[in-house]
Design an enzyme around this catalytic site. Structure first.
Site, PDB file in Angstrom:
ATOM      1  N   GLY A  32       0.827  -1.202   0.000  1.00 45.77           N
ATOM      2  CA  GLY A  32       0.000   0.000   0.000  1.00 45.77           C
ATOM      3  C   GLY A  32       0.860   1.250   0.000  1.00 45.77           C
ATOM      4  O   GLY A  32       2.024   1.197  -0.418  1.00 45.77           O
ATOM      5  N   ALA A  33       0.290   2.385   0.469  1.00 42.78           N
ATOM      6  CA  ALA A  33       0.957   3.691   0.389  1.00 42.78           C
ATOM      7  C   ALA A  33       1.445   3.877  -1.048  1.00 42.78           C
ATOM      8  O   ALA A  33       2.610   4.190  -1.300  1.00 42.78           O
ATOM      9  CB  ALA A  33       2.101   3.801   1.394  1.00 42.78           C
ATOM     10  N   HIS A  35       2.314   4.847  -4.868  1.00 44.47           N
ATOM     11  CA  HIS A  35       2.831   6.040  -5.544  1.00 44.47           C
ATOM     12  C   HIS A  35       3.069   5.688  -7.010  1.00 44.47           C
ATOM     13  O   HIS A  35       2.766   4.566  -7.454  1.00 44.47           O
ATOM     14  CB  HIS A  35       4.098   6.546  -4.852  1.00 44.47           C
ATOM     15  CG  HIS A  35       5.141   5.487  -4.650  1.00 44.47           C
ATOM     16  ND1 HIS A  35       5.799   4.878  -5.697  1.00 44.47           N
ATOM     17  CD2 HIS A  35       5.623   4.907  -3.519  1.00 44.47           C
ATOM     18  CE1 HIS A  35       6.652   3.988  -5.217  1.00 44.47           C
ATOM     19  NE2 HIS A  35       6.559   3.978  -3.893  1.00 44.47           N
ATOM     20  N   HIS A  38       4.441   2.301  -7.979  1.00 42.89           N
ATOM     21  CA  HIS A  38       3.498   1.176  -8.002  1.00 42.89           C
ATOM     22  C   HIS A  38       2.623   1.246  -9.255  1.00 42.89           C
ATOM     23  O   HIS A  38       2.282   0.218  -9.841  1.00 42.89           O
ATOM     24  CB  HIS A  38       2.587   1.217  -6.763  1.00 42.89           C
ATOM     25  CG  HIS A  38       3.315   1.060  -5.467  1.00 42.89           C
ATOM     26  ND1 HIS A  38       3.451   2.078  -4.556  1.00 42.89           N
ATOM     27  CD2 HIS A  38       3.963  -0.006  -4.924  1.00 42.89           C
ATOM     28  CE1 HIS A  38       4.129   1.654  -3.508  1.00 42.89           C
ATOM     29  NE2 HIS A  38       4.466   0.399  -3.702  1.00 42.89           N
ATOM     30  N   GLN A  62       8.550  -8.310   7.895  1.00 46.24           N
ATOM     31  CA  GLN A  62       9.724  -7.713   7.262  1.00 46.24           C
ATOM     32  C   GLN A  62      10.154  -6.416   7.945  1.00 46.24           C
ATOM     33  O   GLN A  62      10.955  -5.666   7.402  1.00 46.24           O
ATOM     34  CB  GLN A  62       9.499  -7.531   5.763  1.00 46.24           C
ATOM     35  CG  GLN A  62       8.447  -6.522   5.376  1.00 46.24           C
ATOM     36  CD  GLN A  62       8.154  -6.559   3.886  1.00 46.24           C
ATOM     37  OE1 GLN A  62       7.434  -7.406   3.407  1.00 46.24           O
ATOM     38  NE2 GLN A  62       8.714  -5.638   3.118  1.00 46.24           N
ATOM     39  N   LYS A 150      13.860  -0.725  -7.864  1.00 46.04           N
ATOM     40  CA  LYS A 150      14.361   0.133  -6.781  1.00 46.04           C
ATOM     41  C   LYS A 150      14.824  -0.733  -5.610  1.00 46.04           C
ATOM     42  O   LYS A 150      15.854  -0.474  -5.007  1.00 46.04           O
ATOM     43  CB  LYS A 150      13.274   1.093  -6.316  1.00 46.04           C
ATOM     44  CG  LYS A 150      13.817   2.134  -5.400  1.00 46.04           C
ATOM     45  CD  LYS A 150      12.810   2.582  -4.405  1.00 46.04           C
ATOM     46  CE  LYS A 150      13.473   2.752  -3.082  1.00 46.04           C
ATOM     47  NZ  LYS A 150      12.752   2.111  -2.003  1.00 46.04           N
ATOM     48  N   GLN A 154      15.843  -7.144  -3.227  1.00 41.75           N
ATOM     49  CA  GLN A 154      14.566  -7.844  -3.065  1.00 41.75           C
ATOM     50  C   GLN A 154      14.195  -8.565  -4.360  1.00 41.75           C
ATOM     51  O   GLN A 154      13.741  -9.712  -4.338  1.00 41.75           O
ATOM     52  CB  GLN A 154      13.473  -6.840  -2.686  1.00 41.75           C
ATOM     53  CG  GLN A 154      12.063  -7.412  -2.739  1.00 41.75           C
ATOM     54  CD  GLN A 154      11.030  -6.449  -2.208  1.00 41.75           C
ATOM     55  OE1 GLN A 154      10.874  -6.307  -1.003  1.00 41.75           O
ATOM     56  NE2 GLN A 154      10.291  -5.786  -3.087  1.00 41.75           N
ATOM     57  N   SER A 187       7.592   4.838  -0.656  1.00 42.12           N
ATOM     58  CA  SER A 187       6.545   5.244   0.294  1.00 42.12           C
ATOM     59  C   SER A 187       7.151   5.998   1.473  1.00 42.12           C
ATOM     60  O   SER A 187       6.549   6.932   2.003  1.00 42.12           O
ATOM     61  CB  SER A 187       5.797   4.008   0.809  1.00 42.12           C
ATOM     62  OG  SER A 187       5.287   3.284  -0.289  1.00 42.12           O
ATOM     63  N   ARG A 188       8.367   5.613   1.883  1.00 39.21           N
ATOM     64  CA  ARG A 188       8.984   6.260   3.047  1.00 39.21           C
ATOM     65  C   ARG A 188       9.504   7.668   2.742  1.00 39.21           C
ATOM     66  O   ARG A 188       9.887   8.379   3.666  1.00 39.21           O
ATOM     67  CB  ARG A 188      10.102   5.383   3.610  1.00 39.21           C
ATOM     68  CG  ARG A 188       9.595   4.125   4.311  1.00 39.21           C
ATOM     69  CD  ARG A 188      10.715   3.379   5.002  1.00 39.21           C
ATOM     70  NE  ARG A 188      10.238   2.259   5.808  1.00 39.21           N
ATOM     71  CZ  ARG A 188      10.257   0.987   5.421  1.00 39.21           C
ATOM     72  NH1 ARG A 188      10.738   0.666   4.216  1.00 39.21           N
ATOM     73  NH2 ARG A 188       9.807   0.020   6.207  1.00 39.21           N
TER      74      ARG A 188
HETATM   75  O1  PAF Z   1       8.293  -4.112  -1.960  1.00 41.13           O
HETATM   76  C1  PAF Z   1       7.323  -4.223  -1.182  1.00 41.13           C
HETATM   77  O2  PAF Z   1       6.404  -3.395  -1.174  1.00 41.13           O
HETATM   78  C2  PAF Z   1       7.261  -5.403  -0.239  1.00 41.13           C
HETATM   79  O3  PAF Z   1       8.524  -5.766   0.216  1.00 41.13           O
HETATM   80  C3  PAF Z   1       6.528  -6.629  -0.845  1.00 41.13           C
HETATM   81  C4  PAF Z   1       7.263  -7.189  -2.039  1.00 41.13           C
HETATM   82  C5  PAF Z   1       5.113  -6.245  -1.242  1.00 41.13           C
HETATM   83  C6  PAF Z   1       6.431  -7.747   0.213  1.00 41.13           C
HETATM   84  O4  PAF Z   1       5.759  -7.319   1.351  1.00 41.13           O
END
Ligand code: PAF
Length: 279
Positions: A32-33, A35, A38, A62, A150, A154, A187-188
């Site tokens: 969520g949050a 931008h 996304h 996480q 970004k 991950q 988001s941060r």
């Molecule tokens: O990148 C993110 O927003 C999160 O790490 C994800 C991949 C949705 C997992 O919670």
């Protein structure tokens, strides 16, 4: 009209119905949050698949104990509106009990990939990410899933977990969306004060310089050290790392001709920013 489901059975029923109609299904996992970054993921899914499901779940596993889980920006109504306007077909916004029922024990950990760089500064972070992403992929069973470059480490964690757990899904990395001054959208970024926001684009500027210098044959270690100094001079309070790494394994490059990536994490006040660029 955007469909919203909050349970796995409802999600599976929708995705199965799409499948029966022969549709290719795209998944965009988010916390969520939302931008522009996304929206870029959603656009790519909408352009390359026939049905797009966006997930909204702030994953507690996480976040470290001293991190911002409680404060993480949440506005589901706004997120759902953005998903609907973008033209996605379904939002999956599960409850905490649906994702982690009482007594949930299973974790997915990648070693050493999950323990280096971000993993060193955020212990447990990638175990949380890998666990929730494995669950989301198995719950939705999409054909393709989209993640932003970004969060480059991950992306590599997720590509590897899918390969090694034999999850039948294609993982697509989408280039980082940036503000006009180069700051990677996140988001941060909402936490940045006005003076911090003015300093923030230096992170991208500095790693672009490192990438150019390393590509021109300069010594990577010297460039990393120079970049840390440049970031401190620009006003970053603390620099966790600036690292030139093999773009696949994210380990120290073994060969000078391997594809490399510059990755960095640094603090402005209480906000931790990360970014990366290709060499
Ligand atoms: O990148 C993110 O927003 C999160 O790490 C994800 C991949 C949705 C997992 O919670």
């Amino acid at each position: 009209m955007l469909g919203i489901v909050r349970d796995i059975a409802g999600l599976r029923a929708r995705v199965q119905a799409w499948r029966q109609d022969g549709a290719v299904v795209g998944l965009v996992p988010t916390m969520g949050a939302l931008h522009e970054g996304h929206l870029a993921l959603m656009r790519q899914s909408l352009a390359t698949t026939e049905r797009t499901c966006v997930t909204l779940f702030v994953n507690p596993r996480q976040f470290g104990p001293a991190e911002d889980f409680a404060l993480y920006p949440r506005d589901e109504a706004r997120d759902l509106e953005m998903i609907e306007t973008a033209g996605a077909h379904l939002a999956f916004a599960p409850t905490m009990a649906e994702m982690y029922p009482e007594g949930h024990q299973t974790e997915v950990a990648l070693r050493p990939l999950g323990d280096i760089l971000e993993g060193e500064f955020r212990p447990g972070f990638f175990t949380g990410v890998a666990t929730v992403v494995a669950k989301l992929l198995l719950q939705a069973q999409p054909d393709v899933a989209f993640f932003g470059e970004k969060d480059f480490q991950q992306l590599r964690v997720i590509q590897r977990l899918v390969r090694e757990l034999d999850i039948p899904v294609e993982i697509v990395g989408v280039p980082t969306a940036r503000a006009p001054d180069g700051l990677a959208l996140a988001s941060r970024n909402a936490y940045l004060s006005e003076p911090e926001r003015a300093i923030a684009p230096a992170l991208h500027r500095v790693i672009v310089e490192v990438a150019a210098n390393v590509a021109a044959g300069k010594d990577a270690k010297t460039e990393e050290a120079r970049a840390v100094q440049a970031l401190k001079t620009a006003g970053f309070a603390r620099v966790d790392y600036v690292a030139v790494r093999d773009a696949e394994t994210l380990e120290e490059p073994q060969k000078s001709h391997s594809l490399r990536r510059v990755l960095a994490a640094a603090w402005l006040g209480r906000t931790r920013l990360i970014d990366n660029v290709v060499v």
